[in-house]
Design an enzyme around this catalytic site. Structure first.
Site, PDB file in Angstrom:
ATOM      1  N   GLU A 186       0.864  -1.179   0.000  1.00  7.91           N
ATOM      2  CA  GLU A 186       0.000   0.000   0.000  1.00  7.91           C
ATOM      3  C   GLU A 186       0.907   1.237   0.000  1.00  7.91           C
ATOM      4  O   GLU A 186       1.820   1.324   0.824  1.00  7.91           O
ATOM      5  CB  GLU A 186      -0.895   0.003   1.231  1.00  7.91           C
ATOM      6  CG  GLU A 186      -1.853  -1.173   1.310  1.00  7.91           C
ATOM      7  CD  GLU A 186      -2.636  -1.181   2.611  1.00  7.91           C
ATOM      8  OE1 GLU A 186      -3.540  -0.323   2.763  1.00  7.91           O
ATOM      9  OE2 GLU A 186      -2.330  -2.011   3.475  1.00  7.91           O
ATOM     10  N   ARG A 224       5.250 -13.571   9.548  1.00 14.08           N
ATOM     11  CA  ARG A 224       5.880 -12.282   9.318  1.00 14.08           C
ATOM     12  C   ARG A 224       7.123 -12.125  10.181  1.00 14.08           C
ATOM     13  O   ARG A 224       7.306 -12.827  11.178  1.00 14.08           O
ATOM     14  CB  ARG A 224       4.906 -11.130   9.588  1.00 14.08           C
ATOM     15  CG  ARG A 224       4.458 -11.007  11.031  1.00 14.08           C
ATOM     16  CD  ARG A 224       3.547  -9.813  11.225  1.00 14.08           C
ATOM     17  NE  ARG A 224       4.263  -8.561  11.024  1.00 14.08           N
ATOM     18  CZ  ARG A 224       3.675  -7.381  10.849  1.00 14.08           C
ATOM     19  NH1 ARG A 224       2.351  -7.312  10.825  1.00 14.08           N
ATOM     20  NH2 ARG A 224       4.385  -6.299  10.695  1.00 14.08           N
ATOM     21  N   LYS A 229       3.810   1.153  10.374  1.00 11.61           N
ATOM     22  CA  LYS A 229       3.889   2.344   9.529  1.00 11.61           C
ATOM     23  C   LYS A 229       3.197   3.540  10.175  1.00 11.61           C
ATOM     24  O   LYS A 229       3.625   4.682   9.983  1.00 11.61           O
ATOM     25  CB  LYS A 229       3.295   2.048   8.147  1.00 11.61           C
ATOM     26  CG  LYS A 229       4.242   1.324   7.227  1.00 11.61           C
ATOM     27  CD  LYS A 229       3.808   1.397   5.777  1.00 11.61           C
ATOM     28  CE  LYS A 229       2.670   0.495   5.473  1.00 11.61           C
ATOM     29  NZ  LYS A 229       2.368   0.420   4.023  1.00 11.61           N
TER      30      LYS A 229
END
Length: 371
Positions: free
Chosen positions: A41, A267, A277
């Site tokens: 994104e 992850r 983020k």
């Protein structure tokens, strides 16, 4: 009788993604093709966790003679910027990878998504809901209790088509209504409780300008993008495991050109390191750091300015097991070791005398004195 030499057996253990791809190739699934994708994104710079995803997606495509697409999931124009898009492309190239064909965007498919939303409405599988955000949250229920059906759930096809057109025409304010899928409000999987397909966002988009004032949700767009692009192996982190049934519901109920299979891996969690983020953006916005590429930041561009090398980051990723069950909690010392090993082998070294002093040959001095 002389001892017969035998070739050494390959002792390399393949991780589960390699095993899945090799089995698909052996079965001639997807015509033997391998197509992966890296779908960030564009709402911030890439961090160390993204570097591992890049290593995995681009690396697997290269290992099996396939292709990897770079696609920006740009469904939220309020948080996205062209600067992020440019930085992400630069980071991918700096890490030594290149994508197949042109850069792709979710916004390339906005017209198709809109047509598919109409398809779901016509199939009585989607409806326009006017519950407020607070009411929708209450109706959704909890993980331990079922939700309640919206009072707008049984609108006719004609009513929903008319309401959805009003949404597109900008006749409603943001938050006034959304388009929802009609699935199962009692499902134990919260993602299947009539999820949002479209919401109103009266914001200009960095790719489409002011063409749209409604935008598809990430969940509605993500799986269909893979289907449009012919992705064979959609590789996501474990937090998307619960979303997979929703993506499969979409591909089962829409006339998509292909049906990709999603695989989830653990992850990377690097201790003593912030990779959210939202939190990194706050550091930038509050001027705690000089920018996303500040050398103190765990972003790829920040690490590049700090002196990290692409080879070191790839070596670090090689050290981390690829698991389908658990996230990888890694000590930052492992990353430092990878950097140190690479620099020890490859960093240029030079020596110089900054403050020279005169040196007297003491042996000659003693000989002269004795004479």
């Amino acid at each position: 009788m002389s001892e017969q030499n035998t070739p050494e057996k390959d002792t390399e253990v393949k991780h589960f993604l390699q095993q899945a791809i090799e089995q698909d190739i052996a079965d001639n699934k997807h015509g033997g093709k391998v197509v992966t994708r890296f779908p960030p994104e564009p709402n911030g710079f890439l961090h160390i966790g993204h570097a591992r995803s890049i290593w995995l997606n681009f690396g697997l495509a290269k290992e099996y003679g396939g292709e990897c697409n770079l696609r920006f999931d740009d469904t939220n124009p309020e948080k996205e910027e062209q600067a992020y898009i440019d930085a992400i492309q630069e980071d991918v190239k700096w890490l030594g990878y290149d994508w197949s064909g042109e850069v792709r965007y979710a916004s390339n498919y906005f017209d198709k998504f809109y047509d598919w939303a109409l398809h779901l409405i016509n199939q009585k599988l989607a409806y326009v809901c006017h519950l407020s955000p607070a009411e929708a949250k209450e109706y959704r229920g909890w993980a331990t209790s079922p939700g309640k059906e919206s009072p707008y759930r049984e609108r006719t096809v004609e009513e929903n088509l008319a309401e959805f057109e009003k949404m597109r025409a900008g006749e409603y304010d943001e938050g006034a209504c959304v388009l929802r899928a009609k699935i199962d409000m009692a499902s134990p999987n919260m993602n299947l409780r009539d999820p949002i397909l479209y919401r109103i966002r009266k914001a200009s988009h960095h790719q489409t300008g002011d063409k749209w004032c409604i935008y598809p949700s990430y969940d509605f767009a993500h799986g269909q993008e893979d289907a449009i692009e012919g992705v064979t192996h959609s590789i996501c982190t474990l937090e998307f495991q619960a979303h997979r049934p929703l993506y499969e519901w979409f591909t089962e109920n829409l006339p998509v050109p292909s049906k990709p299979r999603q695989y989830e891996f653990g992850r990377l969690n690097l201790n003593y390191t912030v990779t959210s983020k939202r939190k990194l953006k706050k550091l930038v916005d509050d001027s705690v750091v000089s920018g996303w590429d500040d050398p103190r930041m765990p972003t790829v561009s920040g690490m590049r300015r700090r002196g990290f090398t692409p080879t070191a980051l790839k070596s670090f990723c090689d050290m981390i097991p690829v698991s389908s069950k658990n996230n990888s909690d890694i000590d930052v010392a492992i990353l430092e070791r990878a950097i140190r090993d690479d620099l020890n082998d490859n960093a240029a070294r030079a020596m110089c005398v900054m403050n020279p002093i005169k040196v007297t040959n003491i042996s000659q001095f003693l000989i002269d004195e004795m004479q």
